[in-house]
Design a protein around this motif. Structure first.
Motif, PDB file in Angstrom:
ATOM      1  N   VAL A  72     -50.382 -53.572 -67.834  1.00  4.38           N
ATOM      2  CA  VAL A  72     -50.949 -54.159 -68.812  1.00  4.38           C
ATOM      3  C   VAL A  72     -50.741 -53.520 -70.047  1.00  4.38           C
ATOM      4  CG1 VAL A  72     -53.407 -54.525 -69.685  1.00  4.38           C
ATOM      5  CG2 VAL A  72     -53.072 -54.617 -67.205  1.00  4.38           C
ATOM      6  N   GLU A  73     -50.755 -54.192 -71.260  1.00  3.20           N
ATOM      7  CA  GLU A  73     -50.573 -53.722 -72.539  1.00  3.20           C
ATOM      8  C   GLU A  73     -51.673 -54.059 -73.389  1.00  3.20           C
ATOM      9  OE1 GLU A  73     -47.914 -55.398 -76.343  1.00  3.20           O
ATOM     10  OE2 GLU A  73     -46.929 -54.778 -74.527  1.00  3.20           O
ATOM     11  N   LEU A  74     -52.400 -53.147 -74.056  1.00  7.99           N
ATOM     12  CA  LEU A  74     -53.674 -53.332 -75.071  1.00  7.99           C
ATOM     13  C   LEU A  74     -53.124 -53.052 -76.526  1.00  7.99           C
ATOM     14  CD1 LEU A  74     -56.351 -51.442 -72.938  1.00  7.99           C
ATOM     15  CD2 LEU A  74     -56.173 -53.860 -73.115  1.00  7.99           C
ATOM     16  N   SER A  75     -54.045 -53.783 -77.409  1.00 10.28           N
ATOM     17  CA  SER A  75     -53.750 -53.505 -78.818  1.00 10.28           C
ATOM     18  C   SER A  75     -55.107 -54.199 -79.490  1.00 10.28           C
ATOM     19  CB  SER A  75     -52.320 -54.132 -79.410  1.00 10.28           C
ATOM     20  OG  SER A  75     -52.363 -55.383 -79.212  1.00 10.28           O
ATOM     21  N   VAL A  76     -55.289 -53.800 -80.666  1.00 12.51           N
ATOM     22  CA  VAL A  76     -56.274 -54.192 -81.516  1.00 12.51           C
ATOM     23  C   VAL A  76     -55.689 -54.940 -82.684  1.00 12.51           C
ATOM     24  CG1 VAL A  76     -58.183 -53.714 -82.892  1.00 12.51           C
ATOM     25  CG2 VAL A  76     -57.851 -52.419 -80.692  1.00 12.51           C
ATOM     26  N   GLU A  77     -55.780 -56.095 -82.815  1.00  7.86           N
ATOM     27  CA  GLU A  77     -55.182 -56.718 -84.138  1.00  7.86           C
ATOM     28  C   GLU A  77     -56.374 -57.975 -84.500  1.00  7.86           C
ATOM     29  OE1 GLU A  77     -51.854 -58.921 -82.318  1.00  7.86           O
ATOM     30  OE2 GLU A  77     -51.163 -57.356 -81.369  1.00  7.86           O
ATOM     31  N   ASN A  78     -56.327 -57.726 -85.799  1.00  7.37           N
ATOM     32  CA  ASN A  78     -57.272 -58.512 -86.643  1.00  7.37           C
ATOM     33  C   ASN A  78     -58.750 -58.537 -86.127  1.00  7.37           C
ATOM     34  OD1 ASN A  78     -55.369 -59.174 -88.561  1.00  7.37           O
ATOM     35  ND2 ASN A  78     -54.453 -60.632 -86.992  1.00  7.37           N
ATOM     36  N   ASP A  79     -59.497 -57.557 -85.815  1.00  4.16           N
ATOM     37  CA  ASP A  79     -60.686 -57.576 -85.127  1.00  4.16           C
ATOM     38  C   ASP A  79     -60.675 -58.248 -83.810  1.00  4.16           C
ATOM     39  OD1 ASP A  79     -61.515 -56.226 -87.354  1.00  4.16           O
ATOM     40  OD2 ASP A  79     -62.217 -58.012 -88.376  1.00  4.16           O
ATOM     41  N   ALA A  80     -59.573 -58.274 -83.061  1.00  2.00           N
ATOM     42  CA  ALA A  80     -59.660 -58.567 -81.496  1.00  2.00           C
ATOM     43  C   ALA A  80     -58.813 -57.747 -80.845  1.00  2.00           C
ATOM     44  CB  ALA A  80     -59.095 -59.929 -81.723  1.00  2.00           C
ATOM     45  N   LEU A  81     -59.313 -57.573 -79.528  1.00  2.00           N
ATOM     46  CA  LEU A  81     -58.597 -56.943 -78.402  1.00  2.00           C
ATOM     47  C   LEU A  81     -57.559 -57.853 -77.969  1.00  2.00           C
ATOM     48  CD1 LEU A  81     -58.404 -54.154 -76.921  1.00  2.00           C
ATOM     49  CD2 LEU A  81     -59.839 -55.357 -75.276  1.00  2.00           C
ATOM     50  N   VAL A  82     -56.302 -57.349 -77.688  1.00  2.00           N
ATOM     51  CA  VAL A  82     -55.340 -58.166 -77.102  1.00  2.00           C
ATOM     52  C   VAL A  82     -54.848 -57.504 -75.735  1.00  2.00           C
ATOM     53  CG1 VAL A  82     -52.992 -59.101 -77.541  1.00  2.00           C
ATOM     54  CG2 VAL A  82     -54.877 -58.921 -79.380  1.00  2.00           C
ATOM     55  N   LEU A  83     -54.986 -58.216 -74.837  1.00  2.00           N
ATOM     56  CA  LEU A  83     -54.537 -57.883 -73.366  1.00  2.00           C
ATOM     57  C   LEU A  83     -53.350 -58.793 -73.100  1.00  2.00           C
ATOM     58  CD1 LEU A  83     -57.897 -57.465 -72.530  1.00  2.00           C
ATOM     59  CD2 LEU A  83     -56.919 -57.512 -70.597  1.00  2.00           C
ATOM     60  N   ARG A  84     -52.347 -58.065 -72.826  1.00  2.00           N
ATOM     61  CA  ARG A  84     -51.166 -58.662 -72.212  1.00  2.00           C
ATOM     62  C   ARG A  84     -50.604 -57.888 -71.104  1.00  2.00           C
ATOM     63  NH1 ARG A  84     -49.792 -58.179 -77.689  1.00  2.00           N
ATOM     64  NH2 ARG A  84     -49.741 -60.177 -78.931  1.00  2.00           N
ATOM     65  N   GLY A  85     -50.152 -58.923 -70.024  1.00  2.00           N
ATOM     66  CA  GLY A  85     -49.397 -58.146 -68.774  1.00  2.00           C
ATOM     67  C   GLY A  85     -48.725 -59.284 -67.982  1.00  2.00           C
ATOM     68  N   GLU A  86     -48.501 -58.713 -66.876  1.00  2.00           N
ATOM     69  CA  GLU A  86     -47.892 -59.595 -65.827  1.00  2.00           C
ATOM     70  C   GLU A  86     -48.205 -59.230 -64.434  1.00  2.00           C
ATOM     71  OE1 GLU A  86     -43.496 -61.414 -64.679  1.00  2.00           O
ATOM     72  OE2 GLU A  86     -43.470 -59.883 -66.158  1.00  2.00           O
ATOM     73  N   LYS A  87     -48.533 -60.302 -63.875  1.00  2.00           N
ATOM     74  CA  LYS A  87     -48.752 -60.230 -62.242  1.00  2.00           C
ATOM     75  C   LYS A  87     -47.731 -60.403 -61.539  1.00  2.00           C
ATOM     76  CE  LYS A  87     -52.636 -60.648 -58.682  1.00  2.00           C
ATOM     77  NZ  LYS A  87     -53.715 -61.321 -58.578  1.00  2.00           N
ATOM     78  N   LYS A  88     -46.917 -59.403 -60.886  1.00  2.00           N
ATOM     79  CA  LYS A  88     -45.678 -59.670 -60.010  1.00  2.00           C
ATOM     80  C   LYS A  88     -45.954 -60.155 -58.842  1.00  2.00           C
ATOM     81  CE  LYS A  88     -43.174 -57.101 -63.524  1.00  2.00           C
ATOM     82  NZ  LYS A  88     -42.646 -55.811 -63.743  1.00  2.00           N
ATOM     83  N   SER A 104     -52.870 -66.464 -58.548  1.00  2.00           N
ATOM     84  CA  SER A 104     -51.999 -66.536 -59.615  1.00  2.00           C
ATOM     85  C   SER A 104     -51.058 -65.258 -59.870  1.00  2.00           C
ATOM     86  CB  SER A 104     -52.643 -66.996 -60.807  1.00  2.00           C
ATOM     87  OG  SER A 104     -53.581 -66.062 -61.100  1.00  2.00           O
ATOM     88  N   TYR A 105     -49.563 -65.562 -60.142  1.00  2.00           N
ATOM     89  CA  TYR A 105     -48.858 -64.596 -60.696  1.00  2.00           C
ATOM     90  C   TYR A 105     -48.294 -65.193 -61.874  1.00  2.00           C
ATOM     91  CZ  TYR A 105     -49.360 -62.995 -55.803  1.00  2.00           C
ATOM     92  OH  TYR A 105     -49.988 -62.802 -54.440  1.00  2.00           O
ATOM     93  N   GLY A 106     -47.825 -64.293 -62.600  1.00  2.00           N
ATOM     94  CA  GLY A 106     -47.036 -64.393 -63.876  1.00  2.00           C
ATOM     95  C   GLY A 106     -47.524 -63.799 -65.127  1.00  2.00           C
ATOM     96  N   ALA A 107     -46.973 -63.900 -66.023  1.00  2.00           N
ATOM     97  CA  ALA A 107     -47.463 -63.195 -67.492  1.00  2.00           C
ATOM     98  C   ALA A 107     -48.767 -63.848 -67.959  1.00  2.00           C
ATOM     99  CB  ALA A 107     -46.218 -63.607 -68.563  1.00  2.00           C
ATOM    100  N   PHE A 108     -49.307 -63.127 -68.634  1.00  2.00           N
ATOM    101  CA  PHE A 108     -50.916 -63.513 -69.265  1.00  2.00           C
ATOM    102  C   PHE A 108     -51.079 -62.863 -70.572  1.00  2.00           C
ATOM    103  CE2 PHE A 108     -51.964 -59.814 -66.563  1.00  2.00           C
ATOM    104  CZ  PHE A 108     -52.911 -59.123 -67.489  1.00  2.00           C
ATOM    105  N   SER A 109     -51.824 -63.453 -71.273  1.00  2.00           N
ATOM    106  CA  SER A 109     -52.150 -62.891 -72.729  1.00  2.00           C
ATOM    107  C   SER A 109     -53.437 -63.598 -72.974  1.00  2.00           C
ATOM    108  CB  SER A 109     -51.117 -63.410 -73.716  1.00  2.00           C
ATOM    109  OG  SER A 109     -51.288 -62.834 -74.921  1.00  2.00           O
ATOM    110  N   ARG A 110     -54.467 -62.596 -73.582  1.00  2.00           N
ATOM    111  CA  ARG A 110     -55.818 -62.846 -74.088  1.00  2.00           C
ATOM    112  C   ARG A 110     -56.080 -62.209 -75.042  1.00  2.00           C
ATOM    113  NH1 ARG A 110     -60.884 -64.095 -70.724  1.00  2.00           N
ATOM    114  NH2 ARG A 110     -62.169 -64.942 -72.829  1.00  2.00           N
ATOM    115  N   VAL A 111     -56.794 -62.891 -76.122  1.00  2.00           N
ATOM    116  CA  VAL A 111     -57.320 -62.366 -77.223  1.00  2.00           C
ATOM    117  C   VAL A 111     -58.807 -62.467 -77.505  1.00  2.00           C
ATOM    118  CG1 VAL A 111     -57.328 -62.677 -79.789  1.00  2.00           C
ATOM    119  CG2 VAL A 111     -55.260 -63.071 -78.562  1.00  2.00           C
ATOM    120  N   ILE A 112     -59.437 -61.247 -77.425  1.00  2.00           N
ATOM    121  CA  ILE A 112     -60.856 -61.177 -77.328  1.00  2.00           C
ATOM    122  C   ILE A 112     -61.377 -60.739 -78.354  1.00  2.00           C
ATOM    123  CG2 ILE A 112     -62.827 -60.042 -75.885  1.00  2.00           C
ATOM    124  CD1 ILE A 112     -60.089 -59.489 -73.875  1.00  2.00           C
ATOM    125  N   PRO A 113     -62.116 -61.557 -79.125  1.00  2.00           N
ATOM    126  CA  PRO A 113     -62.758 -61.295 -80.531  1.00  2.00           C
ATOM    127  C   PRO A 113     -63.857 -60.155 -80.530  1.00  2.00           C
ATOM    128  CG  PRO A 113     -62.821 -63.689 -80.196  1.00  2.00           C
ATOM    129  CD  PRO A 113     -62.390 -62.975 -78.663  1.00  2.00           C
TER     130      PRO A 113
END
Length: 151
Positions: A72-88, A104-113
């Motif tokens: 999982v990769e986390l970052s804060v961008e434009n007042d939002a938490l960005v979660l990215r990752g991959e379930k292999k 489910s498997y594969g890459a995902f990305s979610r932007v949480i305000p």
């Protein structure tokens, strides 16, 4: 003549719509799980999250079962938490003869305000039983200011 034919036609049309078993009914549901309730599920995203705030700290909890911190990769961008990752899909699982795969498997990305500015440098994250818990202290300079009313 038509009176005797009508009950048989009704019986056939009902039988054609009726699933043969509960397994057939569930198979239809899993093929198109959101087809019956599009209004309720149209905004569902992965991973599911809870966002709360207490004592000037924003807490985000994300369900990520089976993942490790490195996935999982986390970052804060434009007042939002960005979660990215991959379930292999694990290589050793490929040897098994699966009858069905519903996880489910594969890459995902979610932007949480986020509910305002946070101090990114003081953010902390940890995994707890498949739940990623991210704590982000609010920026005190962004606190609401009291406005006095003149008469």
């Amino acid at each position: 003549m038509f009176k005797s034919l009508l009950p048989r036609l009704r019986e056939k049309s009902v039988a054609a719509r009726r699933p043969a078993s509960m397994a057939d009914l569930m198979e239809d549901f899993w093929r198109e799980p959101f087809g019956a309730l599009p209004a309720l599920f149209k905004d569902m995203q992965y991973p599911a999250v809870d966002v709360s705030e207490a004592d000037g700290v924003v807490t985000v909890k994300a369900e990520l079962p089976g993942l490790e911190p490195g996935d999982v990769e986390l970052s804060v961008e434009n007042d939002a938490l960005v979660l990215r990752g991959e379930k292999k899909f694990a290589d050793e699982e490929k040897k098994d003869d699966y009858h069905r795969i519903e996880r489910s498997y594969g890459a995902f990305s979610r932007v949480i305000p986020l509910p305002g500015k946070v101090r990114e440098a003081e953010a902390k994250a940890r995994f707890d039983k498949g739940v990623l818990v991210v704590t982000l202290p609010r920026d005190a300079s962004e606190a609401g200011k009291k406005i006095t009313i003149e008469s």
